[in-house]
Structure formats: C-alpha cells, structure tokens
Motif scaffolding. Structure first.
Motif, mmCIF file in Angstrom:
data_model
loop_
_atom_site.group_PDB
_atom_site.id
_atom_site.type_symbol
_atom_site.label_atom_id
_atom_site.label_comp_id
_atom_site.label_asym_id
_atom_site.label_seq_id
_atom_site.Cartn_x
_atom_site.Cartn_y
_atom_site.Cartn_z
ATOM 1 N N PRO A 98 13.304 0.943 -12.843
ATOM 2 C CA PRO A 98 13.850 0.903 -11.480
ATOM 3 C C PRO A 98 12.801 1.071 -10.386
ATOM 4 C CG PRO A 98 15.204 2.307 -12.881
ATOM 5 C CD PRO A 98 13.979 1.950 -13.658
ATOM 6 N N ALA A 99 11.700 1.734 -10.683
ATOM 7 C CA ALA A 99 10.653 1.915 -9.674
ATOM 8 C C ALA A 99 9.793 0.657 -9.544
ATOM 9 C CB ALA A 99 9.778 3.114 -10.035
ATOM 10 N N LEU A 100 9.618 -0.062 -10.635
ATOM 11 C CA LEU A 100 8.732 -1.220 -10.635
ATOM 12 C C LEU A 100 9.447 -2.521 -10.265
ATOM 13 C CD1 LEU A 100 5.809 -1.968 -11.259
ATOM 14 C CD2 LEU A 100 6.476 -2.352 -13.621
ATOM 15 N N LEU A 101 10.723 -2.621 -10.544
ATOM 16 C CA LEU A 101 11.464 -3.868 -10.350
ATOM 17 C C LEU A 101 11.439 -4.396 -8.912
ATOM 18 C CD1 LEU A 101 13.202 -6.029 -11.698
ATOM 19 C CD2 LEU A 101 15.198 -4.655 -11.082
ATOM 20 N N PRO A 102 11.698 -3.597 -7.884
ATOM 21 C CA PRO A 102 11.685 -4.164 -6.520
ATOM 22 C C PRO A 102 10.333 -4.761 -6.124
ATOM 23 C CG PRO A 102 12.703 -2.002 -6.509
ATOM 24 C CD PRO A 102 12.124 -2.202 -7.864
ATOM 25 N N MET A 103 9.238 -4.120 -6.532
ATOM 26 C CA MET A 103 7.925 -4.644 -6.166
ATOM 27 C C MET A 103 7.592 -5.885 -6.960
ATOM 28 S SD MET A 103 5.571 -4.528 -4.029
ATOM 29 C CE MET A 103 6.151 -3.115 -3.163
ATOM 30 N N VAL A 104 8.032 -5.967 -8.206
ATOM 31 C CA VAL A 104 7.804 -7.177 -8.997
ATOM 32 C C VAL A 104 8.570 -8.349 -8.381
ATOM 33 C CG1 VAL A 104 8.259 -8.239 -11.242
ATOM 34 C CG2 VAL A 104 7.262 -5.961 -11.124
ATOM 35 N N VAL A 105 9.800 -8.107 -7.934
ATOM 36 C CA VAL A 105 10.578 -9.155 -7.276
ATOM 37 C C VAL A 105 9.890 -9.581 -5.977
ATOM 38 C CG1 VAL A 105 12.773 -9.627 -6.104
ATOM 39 C CG2 VAL A 105 12.760 -8.474 -8.325
ATOM 40 N N ASP A 137 5.582 9.191 -7.855
ATOM 41 C CA ASP A 137 6.744 10.039 -7.585
ATOM 42 C C ASP A 137 8.036 9.299 -7.919
ATOM 43 O OD1 ASP A 137 5.052 12.027 -6.686
ATOM 44 O OD2 ASP A 137 5.208 11.400 -4.576
ATOM 45 N N ALA A 138 8.084 7.999 -7.624
ATOM 46 C CA ALA A 138 9.277 7.214 -7.919
ATOM 47 C C ALA A 138 9.482 7.072 -9.422
ATOM 48 C CB ALA A 138 9.176 5.838 -7.274
ATOM 49 N N VAL A 139 8.411 6.911 -10.177
ATOM 50 C CA VAL A 139 8.515 6.816 -11.639
ATOM 51 C C VAL A 139 9.052 8.124 -12.196
ATOM 52 C CG1 VAL A 139 7.184 6.616 -13.776
ATOM 53 C CG2 VAL A 139 6.776 5.025 -11.908
ATOM 54 N N ASP A 140 8.575 9.250 -11.679
ATOM 55 C CA ASP A 140 9.066 10.551 -12.140
ATOM 56 C C ASP A 140 10.540 10.733 -11.803
ATOM 57 O OD1 ASP A 140 6.549 11.114 -13.075
ATOM 58 O OD2 ASP A 140 5.961 12.289 -11.311
ATOM 59 N N PHE A 185 0.813 -1.220 0.000
ATOM 60 C CA PHE A 185 0.000 0.000 0.000
ATOM 61 C C PHE A 185 0.849 1.273 0.000
ATOM 62 C CE2 PHE A 185 -2.458 3.340 2.100
ATOM 63 C CZ PHE A 185 -3.480 3.461 1.169
ATOM 64 N N PRO A 186 1.830 1.435 0.891
ATOM 65 C CA PRO A 186 2.635 2.663 0.822
ATOM 66 C C PRO A 186 3.434 2.767 -0.476
ATOM 67 C CG PRO A 186 3.046 1.513 2.877
ATOM 68 C CD PRO A 186 2.182 0.639 2.041
ATOM 69 N N TRP A 187 3.846 1.625 -1.011
ATOM 70 C CA TRP A 187 4.589 1.653 -2.265
ATOM 71 C C TRP A 187 3.709 2.209 -3.381
ATOM 72 C CZ3 TRP A 187 3.750 -0.960 -6.874
ATOM 73 C CH2 TRP A 187 4.775 -0.865 -7.800
ATOM 74 N N THR A 188 2.442 1.827 -3.413
ATOM 75 C CA THR A 188 1.554 2.330 -4.457
ATOM 76 C C THR A 188 1.296 3.822 -4.305
ATOM 77 O OG1 THR A 188 -0.393 1.713 -3.175
ATOM 78 C CG2 THR A 188 0.397 0.132 -4.793
ATOM 79 N N VAL A 189 1.333 4.303 -3.076
ATOM 80 C CA VAL A 189 1.096 5.730 -2.848
ATOM 81 C C VAL A 189 2.243 6.566 -3.406
ATOM 82 C CG1 VAL A 189 0.875 7.484 -1.044
ATOM 83 C CG2 VAL A 189 -0.397 5.357 -0.862
ATOM 84 N N ILE A 190 3.474 6.088 -3.267
ATOM 85 C CA ILE A 190 4.624 6.864 -3.734
ATOM 86 C C ILE A 190 5.107 6.427 -5.115
ATOM 87 C CG2 ILE A 190 5.396 7.321 -1.385
ATOM 88 C CD1 ILE A 190 7.651 5.253 -1.947
#
Length: 134
Positions: free
Chosen positions: A95-102, A86-89, A78-83
């Motif tokens: 790099p923003a999506l890879l840690p959550m996919v792993v 901003d991380a994509v920008d 949930f907190p990852w989806t909130v930020i």
C-alpha cells in the motif's frame, strides 16, 4: 482581549501603503523627458522592423512543457521518499509503494507517448541542416 484580525488588517494596510508610497515618490522624483521614441511600442528607442507575428518552433514549447512536468514529478517524489519508511511501517510495503508506482507509470506512459510523437526529438531548421552538411 486583542482581536487577531487587527494584526492582519494592519499588515494588509502596510503591505498596500509601502508600494503605493514608493510609486508616488518615484513619480515625483524621476525626470520626465517625453519623446516620441519612448512612447513607441518598444521603449528602447529602436524602430520596430518586420512583422510582429513571428513563427516559433513548437519544439521550444514542448521541451518547456516536458521540463515542467518532470520538474513537478521531482517535487512530488522527493517528499514521498522522505516519508516512505514511516509509511511502510504504518501500512506495509504494497500500500505504501503502489501510489508512487502508478504515478511514475503514468509519467512513463506520457514520456513514451511524447517520445513516439517526436516531442523530444529536436528538429533542425533547413538552414542549420545545410550548414551541418557542408
């Protein structure tokens, strides 16, 4: 100049004094009726019957463990989806999506392992199976 540790010390003293004072007042005011049944293992007054070592179905623990794992997953996602935007920008999509996919991949592998080993399959007791078949 006031020392900030004075406030912390005062809070600690109050935090200890209140529960201790409540226990002391309770010990002074409560009625004391000593009975043998109140001093038994189960203070409800019931005489314990049977063995204290009861065999529980391991499925209860497996379901509880899986619940905890996926509950923590929700708390982390949930907190990852909130930020995320901003991380994509800041660093880009990969790099923003890879840690959550792993992270989700590791959880999916764990769920597949639990599913394959029957951890999420509820096992019926023989008595329940007889009642179900009748």
């Amino acid at each position: 100049m006031s020392n900030p540790w004075i406030a912390i010390g005062a809070l600690a003293v109050v935090g200890l004094a209140i529960p201790l004072a409540m226990m002391a007042v309770s010990a002074l005011l409560r009625p004391s009726v000593p009975e043998q049944s109140k001093r038994a293992t189960y203070e409800s007054g019931e005489v314990p019957t049977g063995d204290t070592r009861i065999r529980f179905n391991i499925q209860y623990y497996m379901v509880a463990l899986l619940f905890v794992v996926f509950d923590i997953e929700t708390v982390l996602i949930f907190p990852w989806t909130v930020i995320y935007s901003d991380a994509v920008d800041a660093v880009g999509l990969g790099p923003a999506l890879l840690p959550m996919v792993v992270f989700i991949g590791i959880l999916a592998v764990g769920l597949a392992w639990a599913w394959r080993n029957g951890a999420v399959r509820w096992v019926r007791s023989p008595r329940a199976q007889r009642q179900y078949s009748e």
